[in-house]
Scaffold this active site. Structure first.
Site, short mmCIF file in Angstrom:
data_model
loop_
_atom_site.label_atom_id
_atom_site.label_comp_id
_atom_site.label_asym_id
_atom_site.label_seq_id
_atom_site.Cartn_x
_atom_site.Cartn_y
_atom_site.Cartn_z
CD GLU A 117 -16.57 -0.10 3.51
OE1 GLU A 117 -17.78 -0.41 3.58
OE2 GLU A 117 -15.91 0.25 4.49
CB CYS A 138 -5.38 -16.00 -2.43
SG CYS A 138 -6.36 -17.32 -1.69
CG HIS A 148 -15.36 -7.00 -1.19
ND1 HIS A 148 -15.22 -5.64 -1.36
CD2 HIS A 148 -14.11 -7.51 -1.26
CE1 HIS A 148 -13.94 -5.35 -1.51
NE2 HIS A 148 -13.25 -6.46 -1.45
CB CYS A 197 -11.44 -0.34 0.49
SG CYS A 197 -9.99 -1.33 0.06
#
EC number: 2.1.1.14
Length: 787
Positions: free
Chosen positions: A695, A546, A724, A673
């Site tokens: 990325e 978030c 991630h 990214c």
């Protein structure tokens, strides 16, 4: 009677309950049933908050991503996760993040955990079983031109679909049990295909014939479950569509026209443009138009539709937080309501996923600024006021309308919004301000002499894990329980820990770790005039991630250095170069709730001038490498290609103004990214950064295809491991990715780095991953010199 409905509600919870429940489950600190219970509680609460609506969205809640939800609903799973024997939710998280829970030992015991980490491929029925076979996570990319990331569907010639409507049907039953006037929400078939990537040269549109029967079956099951209307989202209708994609819409909706539910074809994020006539000819019961983005298309759409079709108008902004002008909207809507009667539905322009939940929680926000704002809950209030005025007369809400007019006038005339000095500085900007003194070739020589870096230099993108110790120090400092001096000492200790860890790993260019930063945009905005901040204004970026976008309400000005003391301290601890870390003007703009009373290009240039001052102060402090991140450059692209040139011109110009005042020997980096960059690679080159880190790992180095036809002139660090996911990349995978890159970029211009910052990871994951990365670089050097 005009009706009111919503396209989607924020799913994370007013206090980020979903985030914390997800992360507890992934850590192994809570059970699957507890996580599912949190989801059910959030849905109940959110439906209750929307109780006054004539139709409430159902199916907009997701445990990670609504596109991934649609993939599971359609039975469209990547081959690498098919046949999994455990719970579907664990398989879902494996696609989302490479595995489900981070700690297999929590339920399997240490022995099974060791087998899991050793890579044994076996299945278990329980929660931790997903850990026994970690996989490559699905590729993340931006949802149209927003900062929300979705999991990209993967297509090839063997792709099949197999309906699994259990998630949506279950939520529909929950809603009916709560007395909700439910409107299920799904992604339409043509947009679903457009969102995905075709592999093995497969044509996505060739899959439409296989996909449509599954959609027909889904709609039939929703009808059997009591749904009267289904919101079917087709946002690609606001993009330029080739003739075959336009025909795909005709084919799809002719096939779906016989299903026993009413379809509300929903578009958002922009204008229909040349697709307006196409939309009007589709056999659907209603159409939603983003009337915030395309107010001039309201009348043409109504004129094109049949007399029995519903017209849903998105009249309040679902992507920004400035109060709507209710009086002006009523002047526009009153004749429309007279003409349409109950065929007129009112809604936000798009799902409210993109704004915070409730302004009522912002008790610490400046009262005047607060009076200018509306979050998700207030957007629904605005819609109800509009509907009441249309259905019962303005007199019923005259006090609310008067207050709305007063608040808007307060904003328009406020002295805090405009600063003459800033406007004068913008007017004085010339092209020379954005031009480096020498071309890259000459700069590269000066930087090589100064930095003396090895071949395949290793670095990270900037942030390191934000531990509970760091977060606690920040909370105590904000509450006044930790003095400024004590807080500085605590952050110095974290910076030293980060520097020592990088030295031990053998990285070549270090970072200070950004321990003092709550967010890469918020941190800078808090130190610039023109920005304001909420305490609970959280918005989902992806999964449990978030962000709390700044509220950019006025002219932007820097009053003092923002990062110099931290970078100077970090550099004092080591002989290796430490990068200065800044967020670029385009990202600051695109990741904020931006003022709507002047062109975005002007606001961006104001930010660029403020960042430029910080860059020059860092250089004067002896910082040899300065990274200016532009992670959000691409997501600001207009959805129609014909408008790209204008945006890229002012966006790249703003970056160059921020970056290009330094000497030749000062090395400028930038980072991007999780977006598609191949089609704007020439503009990225125009940024003229000495090094760009980008990325590429989740897309398996797909970005490198751009270099088959474009010769990138400067240095580049294609991200070699996906941060991630908790999965740890092995050395050989990293070597393979760099060798792929070396086919397109000369080895002497290649850097080795992760694909993004490490803020969201744990040290237990970061340390072995970076160790493998450094060892890979060392082996690559040996291979290069042997060859």
């Amino acid at each position: 009677m005009a009706l009111v409905h919503n396209l989607g509600f924020p799913r994370i919870g007013a206090q980020r309950e979903l985030k914390f429940a997800l992360e507890a489950y992934w850590r192994g600190d809570s059970s699957r049933d507890e996580l599912i219970g949190v989801g059910a509680a959030l849905r109940r609460r959110h439906w209750a908050q929307q109780a006054r609506l004539d139709f409430t969205p159902v199916g907009d809640f997701s445990f990670y991503d609504h596109v991934l939800d649609m993939s599971f609903t359609l039975g469209h799973l990547p081959e690498r996760v098919r046949g999994f024997k455990g719970h579907e939710l664990d398989n879902y998280f494996r696609v989302a993040r490479g595995r489900s829970a981070d700690r297999a030992a929590a339920q399997l015991g240490q022995g099974n955990a060791e087998r899991s980490h050793a890579g044994h491929n076996h299945n278990n029925e329980d929660h931790a079983g997903a850990e026994c076979c970690p996989v490559t996570a699905g590729e993340l990319t931006k949802w149209f031109d927003t900062n929300y990331h979705y999991i990209v569907p993967e297509f090839d010639s063997t792709t099949t679909f197999d309906l699994n409507a259990s998630r949506l049907l279950s939520q529909l039953r929950e809603a009916h049990a709560q007395g909700v006037k439910a409107k299920p929400v799904i992604i339409g078939p043509v947009t679903y295909l457009a969102l995905g990537k075709a592999r093995n040269a497969s044509d996505r549109l060739a899959l439409l014939a296989r996909l449509l029967p599954v959609y027909e079956a889904l709609l039939e099951q929703l009808a059997e479950a009591g749904a009267q209307w289904v919101q079917i989202d087709e946002p690609i209708l606001v993009t330029e569509l080739a003739a075959d994609w336009q025909q795909a819409f005709r084919t799809a909706y002719e096939a779906l026209a016989t299903t026993p539910v009413k379809l509300l074809l929903t578009t958002y994020f922009g204008r229909l443009g040349g697709n307006l006539a196409l939309v009007a000819e589709l056999p659907v019961a209603g159409v939603h138009l983003d009337a915030v983005s395309a107010p001039d298309e309201v009348a043409p759409l109504i004129a094109h539709l049949n007399a029995d079709q519903v017209v849903s108008l998105g009249v309040v902004n679902g992507r920004n937080v400035w109060k709507a002008d209710l009086n002006a909207l009523l002047a526009t809507l009153e004749p429309v309501a007279t003409a349409l009667g109950d065929r007129l539905w009112l809604a936000p322009s798009c799902s409210l996923l993109h704004v915070p939940v409730d302004l009522a929680l912002e008790t610490e926000l400046d009262a005047q600024l607060r009076s200018w704002l509306a979050f998700a809950t207030q957007r629904l209030d605005e819609l109800h006021m509009l509907a009441t005025a249309l259905n019962e007369g303005r007199a019923i809400v005259q006090h609310e309308l008067a207050r709305n007019r007063k608040d808007l006038e307060s904003r328009r005339t406020s002295a805090r919004v405009r600063r003459q000095a800033v406007q004068n500085a913008v007017a004085a900007v010339t092209p020379a301000l954005g031009t480096r003194r020498s071309r890259y070739g000459k700069r590269a020589v000066a930087q090589a002499e100064r930095l003396a870096l090895p071949l395949f230099p290793t670095t990270t993108i900037g942030s390191f894990p934000q531990t509970e110790t760091i977060r606690r120090a920040r909370r105590l400092h904000r509450s006044g329980q930790l003095s400024a001096s004590e807080y500085r000492q605590a952050m110095h200790a974290e910076i030293e820990r980060c520097i020592r860890a990088q030295e031990a790993l053998g990285l070549d260019v270090l970072v200070h770790g950004e321990a003092e930063r709550n967010d890469m945009v918020e941190y800078f905005g808090e130190q610039l005039d023109g920005f304001a901040f909420s305490r609970n204004g959280w918005v989902q970026s992806y999964g449990s991630r978030c962000v709390k976008p700044p509220i950019l309400y006025g002219d932007v000005q820097r009053t003092s250095p923002m990062t110099v003391q931290w970078i100077r301290y970090a550099q004092s601890l080591t002989d290796k170069p430490v990068k200065g870390m800044l967020t670029g003007p385009v990202t600051m703009l695109n990741w904020s709730f931006v003022r709507d009373d002047q062109p975005r290009s002007v606001t961006c240039l104001q930010i660029a001038l403020a960042i430029r001052e910080e860059v020059l102060d860092l250089e004067r402090a002896g910082v040899q490498i300065i990274q200016i991140d532009e992670a959000a450059l691409r997501e600001g692209l207009p959805l129609r290609r014909q408008e790209w040139k204008t945006y890229l011109r002012w966006a790249i110009d703003a970056y160059r103004v921020a970056a290009n005042g330094v000497d030749d020997a000062t090395q400028i980096h930038t980072h991007m990214c999780y977006s598609e960059f191949n089609d704007i690679i020439a503009s990225i080159a125009d940024m003229d950064a000495d090094v760009i880190t980008i990325e590429t790992s989740r897309s398996d180095m797909e970005l490198l295809q751009a270099f088959e036809t474009f010769t990138y002139p400067n240095a580049i660090g294609p991200g070699v491991y996906d941060i991630h996911t908790p999965n740890i990349p092995d050395k050989d995978t990293i070597i393979d990715r760099v060798q792929k890159a070396s086919r397109y970029i000369a080895p002497r211009r290649l850097w080795v780095n992760p694909d993004c910052g490490l803020k969201t990871r744990r040290w237990e994951e970061v340390t072995p991953a970076l160790r493998n990365m450094v060892e890979a670089a060392q082996e690559l050097r040996e291979l290069f010199y042997r060859s």
